[in-house]
Enzyme design. Structure first.
Site, short mmCIF file in Angstrom:
data_model
loop_
_atom_site.label_atom_id
_atom_site.label_comp_id
_atom_site.label_asym_id
_atom_site.label_seq_id
_atom_site.Cartn_x
_atom_site.Cartn_y
_atom_site.Cartn_z
N ARG A 1 8.94 38.38 57.44
CA ARG A 1 8.20 38.78 56.95
C ARG A 1 8.07 40.94 57.41
O ARG A 1 7.33 40.40 58.70
CB ARG A 1 6.83 39.46 55.30
N SER B 1 5.47 42.13 57.54
CA SER B 1 3.58 42.44 58.40
C SER B 1 3.00 42.27 59.81
O SER B 1 3.73 41.39 60.42
CB SER B 1 2.51 41.89 57.43
N LYS C 1 1.56 28.13 52.71
CA LYS C 1 -0.13 28.61 51.68
C LYS C 1 0.88 28.94 50.77
O LYS C 1 0.90 28.83 49.64
CB LYS C 1 -0.78 29.26 52.12
N ASP C 2 2.60 29.78 51.26
CA ASP C 2 3.13 30.89 50.33
C ASP C 2 4.03 30.28 50.00
O ASP C 2 5.01 30.47 48.62
CB ASP C 2 3.19 31.91 50.99
N THR D 1 -12.24 39.63 48.53
CA THR D 1 -11.37 38.31 47.96
C THR D 1 -10.66 38.82 47.75
O THR D 1 -10.44 39.58 46.16
CB THR D 1 -12.42 37.07 48.05
N SER E 1 -8.29 36.26 46.46
CA SER E 1 -8.48 34.55 46.37
C SER E 1 -8.75 34.56 45.31
O SER E 1 -10.01 34.27 45.17
CB SER E 1 -8.90 33.79 47.28
N ARG F 1 -8.41 31.02 44.50
CA ARG F 1 -9.00 30.22 44.76
C ARG F 1 -10.92 30.29 45.57
O ARG F 1 -11.76 29.88 45.39
CB ARG F 1 -8.05 29.21 45.64
N ARG F 2 -10.59 31.11 46.58
CA ARG F 2 -11.81 30.78 47.46
C ARG F 2 -12.80 31.59 46.13
O ARG F 2 -14.63 31.70 46.16
CB ARG F 2 -11.41 32.51 48.59
N ARG G 1 -6.48 43.61 48.42
CA ARG G 1 -5.36 42.97 48.84
C ARG G 1 -4.82 44.02 50.18
O ARG G 1 -5.49 44.78 50.07
CB ARG G 1 -3.78 43.48 48.01
N GLY G 2 -4.13 43.53 50.73
CA GLY G 2 -4.21 44.08 52.23
C GLY G 2 -4.19 43.25 53.22
O GLY G 2 -4.53 41.66 53.67
N ASN G 3 -3.57 43.79 54.64
CA ASN G 3 -3.29 43.11 55.41
C ASN G 3 -4.55 43.34 55.83
O ASN G 3 -5.83 43.53 55.49
CB ASN G 3 -2.44 44.01 56.85
N VAL G 4 -5.08 42.10 57.26
CA VAL G 4 -6.19 41.41 57.67
C VAL G 4 -6.87 42.50 58.22
O VAL G 4 -8.08 43.42 58.46
CB VAL G 4 -5.98 40.36 59.09
N THR H 1 -5.86 46.41 57.32
CA THR H 1 -7.11 46.84 56.19
C THR H 1 -8.59 46.16 55.55
O THR H 1 -9.26 47.32 55.04
CB THR H 1 -6.20 46.67 54.71
N ARG H 2 -7.98 45.17 55.23
CA ARG H 2 -9.01 44.77 54.66
C ARG H 2 -10.41 44.68 55.62
O ARG H 2 -11.61 44.26 55.38
CB ARG H 2 -9.29 42.63 54.66
N CYS I 1 0.57 29.05 43.94
CA CYS I 1 0.14 29.28 44.67
C CYS I 1 -1.15 29.77 44.72
O CYS I 1 -2.20 29.80 45.17
CB CYS I 1 1.18 29.58 45.80
#
Length: 308
Positions: free
Chosen positions: A9, A11, A78-79, A122, A124, A126-127, A145-148, A150-151, A238
């Site tokens: 990917r 990212s 995990k994906d 978050t 997720s 699950r989280r 949503r977004g990459n590390v 961005t978050r 997932c």
């Protein structure tokens, strides 16, 4: 020596993860070329629940393998959907990075110290489900949503007070110093396979399969096999609000696995948590048995509530 085109990917984290694998293969005498592939999860910024979650980050990479545009694909395990794809094989599962979830909060705050009304991000379910069970009813949870980058920027810029991320991603990016709290793996149970990488190739490419075999870590393979067997056994995808975590009992020399799993409603009001243990060599059966026990305790009803 083999020349390997490795699909990844686009990212930053995905590329870093793929370079780790490429470096290991180059040390073994192979030459590597990274090929960037855009997946549905990269194009569509909607929530994972809305776009399906299951396989949205891996489908394009698998297509690239099947169309022979790449020889190897590196996924965050995990994906990876639990179902197999004809013609492809999970050739290696390398040693796992720390699978736990972490908090990155302003002013170095822990989760318990977050003030009333604090905004926690978050993406997720699950989280989200498990965070709502930690006794902090005065927080506001925001779907992101977004990459590390961005978050974490949302915390730095004051849009959020904290975000919850995977320890493994921050470690691989060299940003573990920004973690303000690490959650225990039975307190906030990780996603099945979290922290592990999945190295996939075409089954018929015997030379590539042999080249990738040196990356395999049997204990990580056993742990994630057990976790993914729980996921498959309860029929969840997932992006479902469920977690599973397996670890070797007795450290690196242990021959048994402990396995813990949780299924919850997204609002955190109801959950089923169970644990078991058994031999490393029976990892898949261990996961299936725990899935059966979860279903007997009502896990299927919780999953159906989420769907409806």
């Amino acid at each position: 020596m083999t020349h390997l085109r490795i699909g990844t990917r686009r990212s930053t984290l995905a590329v870093v993860q793929t370079r780790i694998i490429a470096t290991a293969l180059e040390r073994a005498g192979h030459t590597c070329e990274l090929v960037e592939v855009t997946t549905e999860g990269d194009r569509n910024r909607s929530s994972l629940a809305k776009i399906g979650g299951q396989g949205v980050f891996v489908g394009a990479l698998r297509d690239a393998l099947l169309e022979e545009r790449v020889d190897v694909a590196v996924h965050s395990l995990k994906d990876l959907p639990t179902g197999s794809v004809a013609g492809l094989t999970l050739a290696a599962v390398p040693p796992r990075e720390d699978p736990r979830d972490v908090l990155v909060a302003r002013d170095g705050l822990t989760f318990a110290a977050l003030p009333e009304g604090a905004r926690v991000g978050t993406g997720s379910s699950r989280r989200l489900a498990q965070l709502r069970q930690l006794g902090k009813d005065d927080l506001e949870f925001i779907e992101i949503r977004g990459n590390v980058d961005t978050r974490i920027a949302k915390v730095r810029d004051g849009e959020l007070d904290a975000v919850v991320l995977a320890h493994a991603g921050l470690t691989r990016l060299g940003r573990q110093g920004e973690i303000t709290e690490t959650f225990g793996p039975t307190e906030l149970v990780p996603a099945p396979g979290q922290g592990a990488l999945a190295i996939e190739c075409r089954t018929a490419d015997e030379g590539v399969v042999r080249a990738l075999a040196g990356l395999e870590d049997p204990r990580t393979r056993a742990a994630v096999t057990a976790e993914r067997a729980v996921l498959a056994g309860i029929g969840a995808g997932c992006s479902a609000p469920m977690g599973a975590f397996a670890d070797t009992i007795g450290g690196a020399d242990g021959n048994d696995l402990s396995l813990h799993a949780v299924v919850a409603t997204v609002d955190g009001s109801t959950s089923v948590r169970l644990s078991t243990s058994g031999p490393l060599g029976e990892a898949e059966e261990l996961g299936r048995q725990l899935a059966t026990a979860l279903l007997a305790e009502g896990a299927s009803r919780l999953i159906e509530e989420r769907v409806t």
